[in-house]
Design an enzyme around this catalytic site. Structure first.
Site, mmCIF file in Angstrom:
data_model
loop_
_atom_site.group_PDB
_atom_site.id
_atom_site.type_symbol
_atom_site.label_atom_id
_atom_site.label_comp_id
_atom_site.label_asym_id
_atom_site.label_seq_id
_atom_site.Cartn_x
_atom_site.Cartn_y
_atom_site.Cartn_z
ATOM 1 N N ASP A 171 0.863 -1.177 0.000
ATOM 2 C CA ASP A 171 0.000 0.000 0.000
ATOM 3 C C ASP A 171 0.902 1.230 0.000
ATOM 4 O O ASP A 171 1.507 1.559 1.022
ATOM 5 C CB ASP A 171 -0.921 0.013 1.224
ATOM 6 C CG ASP A 171 -1.991 1.100 1.117
ATOM 7 O OD1 ASP A 171 -1.704 2.158 0.521
ATOM 8 O OD2 ASP A 171 -3.113 0.900 1.615
ATOM 9 N N ALA A 235 -13.092 -7.072 -2.018
ATOM 10 C CA ALA A 235 -13.083 -5.614 -2.134
ATOM 11 C C ALA A 235 -14.162 -5.130 -3.090
ATOM 12 O O ALA A 235 -15.321 -4.968 -2.714
ATOM 13 C CB ALA A 235 -11.690 -5.148 -2.566
ATOM 14 N N ARG A 236 -13.788 -4.923 -4.347
ATOM 15 C CA ARG A 236 -14.706 -4.505 -5.392
ATOM 16 C C ARG A 236 -14.374 -5.290 -6.661
ATOM 17 O O ARG A 236 -13.207 -5.566 -6.945
ATOM 18 C CB ARG A 236 -14.593 -2.997 -5.667
ATOM 19 C CG ARG A 236 -15.277 -2.120 -4.626
ATOM 20 C CD ARG A 236 -16.785 -2.258 -4.698
ATOM 21 N NE ARG A 236 -17.507 -1.326 -3.844
ATOM 22 C CZ ARG A 236 -17.857 -1.558 -2.595
ATOM 23 N NH1 ARG A 236 -17.492 -2.698 -2.007
ATOM 24 N NH2 ARG A 236 -18.552 -0.669 -1.902
ATOM 25 N N GLU A 265 -23.311 -6.915 -10.070
ATOM 26 C CA GLU A 265 -23.925 -7.385 -8.830
ATOM 27 C C GLU A 265 -25.417 -7.087 -8.820
ATOM 28 O O GLU A 265 -25.827 -6.005 -9.262
ATOM 29 C CB GLU A 265 -23.238 -6.738 -7.620
ATOM 30 C CG GLU A 265 -21.796 -7.192 -7.468
ATOM 31 C CD GLU A 265 -21.132 -6.701 -6.191
ATOM 32 O OE1 GLU A 265 -21.733 -5.871 -5.471
ATOM 33 O OE2 GLU A 265 -20.009 -7.153 -5.903
ATOM 34 N N HIS A 286 -21.155 -10.912 -2.446
ATOM 35 C CA HIS A 286 -20.797 -9.676 -1.743
ATOM 36 C C HIS A 286 -21.484 -9.605 -0.380
ATOM 37 O O HIS A 286 -22.349 -8.757 -0.125
ATOM 38 C CB HIS A 286 -21.148 -8.440 -2.574
ATOM 39 C CG HIS A 286 -20.200 -7.301 -2.335
ATOM 40 N ND1 HIS A 286 -19.933 -6.329 -3.257
ATOM 41 C CD2 HIS A 286 -19.438 -6.975 -1.247
ATOM 42 C CE1 HIS A 286 -19.057 -5.465 -2.782
ATOM 43 N NE2 HIS A 286 -18.740 -5.847 -1.552
ATOM 44 N N ILE A 287 -21.058 -10.473 0.508
ATOM 45 C CA ILE A 287 -21.718 -10.653 1.800
ATOM 46 C C ILE A 287 -20.977 -9.997 2.963
ATOM 47 O O ILE A 287 -21.355 -10.172 4.113
ATOM 48 C CB ILE A 287 -21.908 -12.158 2.120
ATOM 49 C CG1 ILE A 287 -20.540 -12.872 2.205
ATOM 50 C CG2 ILE A 287 -22.796 -12.813 1.073
ATOM 51 C CD1 ILE A 287 -20.636 -14.310 2.692
ATOM 52 N N GLY A 288 -19.950 -9.213 2.661
ATOM 53 C CA GLY A 288 -19.149 -8.630 3.733
ATOM 54 C C GLY A 288 -19.949 -7.824 4.735
ATOM 55 O O GLY A 288 -19.683 -7.845 5.933
#
Length: 320
Positions: A171, A235-236, A265, A286-288
């Site tokens: 990062d 993430a995405r 999605e 996408h269950i976060g």
């Protein structure tokens, strides 16, 4: 009137809190909901698209709070140009997202989804089955973390705690001084994704979708990874070039992938076709942020953010 509009439907308990704080909030069933650009001062947004055109049409809009971390469905640049404050809610779903990353990693390495399918189909499994003998250990392996924010930190800690993992983090925006949150997490820093990719057994992605992160992981990157490696995306969807990933899975360039974030999605068979048949792909929709307790806490925090701004307090978690 508060002038607050909820563009989407939110968690029932959180919505009750929203109505308590903003008794005149305009929700989906309200007759003036569709004309919100004419009267909204504050917007609560989950999945709805808030385009530049809508933002420029909005006559009184001052504040937008996004229900969740990602805000790629809202034109942040248009908000900046018009002086509209845009806030997100980082960290509330972070623990669950990290747990999803851990679960997908385990499911990939142990072939749990394929084994479940075979058992349900009545197949008599033995150690000669690929789904059994190709399972791998995670203890002591090397885990790559792309994105050093709250979710990346929690995921790294889980990989260390569960598997005694060795962490490599990339990062470029995280400082190297001792006061940063990573100073207490044993890890090595990578100078680039290209330098990290060949070294890791699991590559886990934790960055927002921005112009600088779109297609961050390409087929070319995947080709440099170990053939036994795993990709995890919580993430995405657009951060990973999907066609490149499907090719890598079909051709055995990497061993498997756990995908919770998709370009389209909700992900459907109509959209993704035979991708859903890939045995080395573990999928979730996408269950976060899905658990009820996460939804409630996120909605209540969203309401608190808006109330504070309308009361004249400085915005928290401002992204534009």
């Amino acid at each position: 009137m508060s002038g607050v509009v909820a563009l989407d439907t939110f968690d029932p308990e959180g919505s009750r809190y929203m109505r308590k704080v903003f008794p005149d909030v305009i929700e989906l069933q309200h007759p003036s909901h569709s004309s919100w650009p004419d009267h909204a001062i504050g917007l609560f947004v989950a999945k709805s698209k808030v385009t530049a055109d809508l933002i420029y049409r909005a006559k009184k809009l001052k504040f937008i709070v996004r229900h969740g971390t990602g805000y790629d469905n809202i034109d942040a640049e248009a908000c900046k140009r018009k002086g509209i404050v845009l806030c997100n809610l980082p960290g509330i779903s972070a623990m669950n997202v990290a747990e999803v990353a851990l679960a997908l990693t385990g499911a990939c390495t142990k072939n749990l989804v394929e084994l479940s399918r075979q058992m349900r189909a009545g197949e008599k499994l033995n150690k000669k089955f690929k789904s059994l003998y190709s399972a791998t250990l995670l203890t002591g392996k090397t885990f790559g973390i792309i994105g050093g924010g709250r979710i990346g930190q929690l995921t790294a800690k889980k990989y260390i705690g569960a598997f005694d993992g060795k962490i490599i983090m990339y990062d470029p925006y995280i400082p190297t001084n001792k006061s940063n949150p990573w100073s207490s997490i044993p890890h090595d820093r990578a100078s680039s994704i290209e330098a990290m990719a060949p070294l890791v057994d699991v590559l886990s992605i934790h960055v927002p979708l921005l112009p600088t992160t779109e297609n961050l992981i390409t087929l070319q990157i995947l080709k440099t990874m170990k053939p036994t490696s795993i990709l995890i995306n919580v993430a995405r969807g657009g951060v990973v070039n999907e066609e490149g990933l499907w090719t890598a899975l079909r051709e055995g360039i990497i061993a498997s992938a756990g995908v919770d974030a998709w370009v389209s999605e909700p992900p459907t068979r109509e959209t993704y076709g035979d991708v859903f048949e890939l045995e080395n792909l573990v999928m979730s929709p996408h269950i976060g942020g899905s658990p009820a307790e996460v939804q409630t806490a996120t909605c209540m925090s969203m309401v608190d953010h808006m109330r504070e701004m309308i009361d004249g307090k400085p915005p928290r978690d401002r992204v534009a």
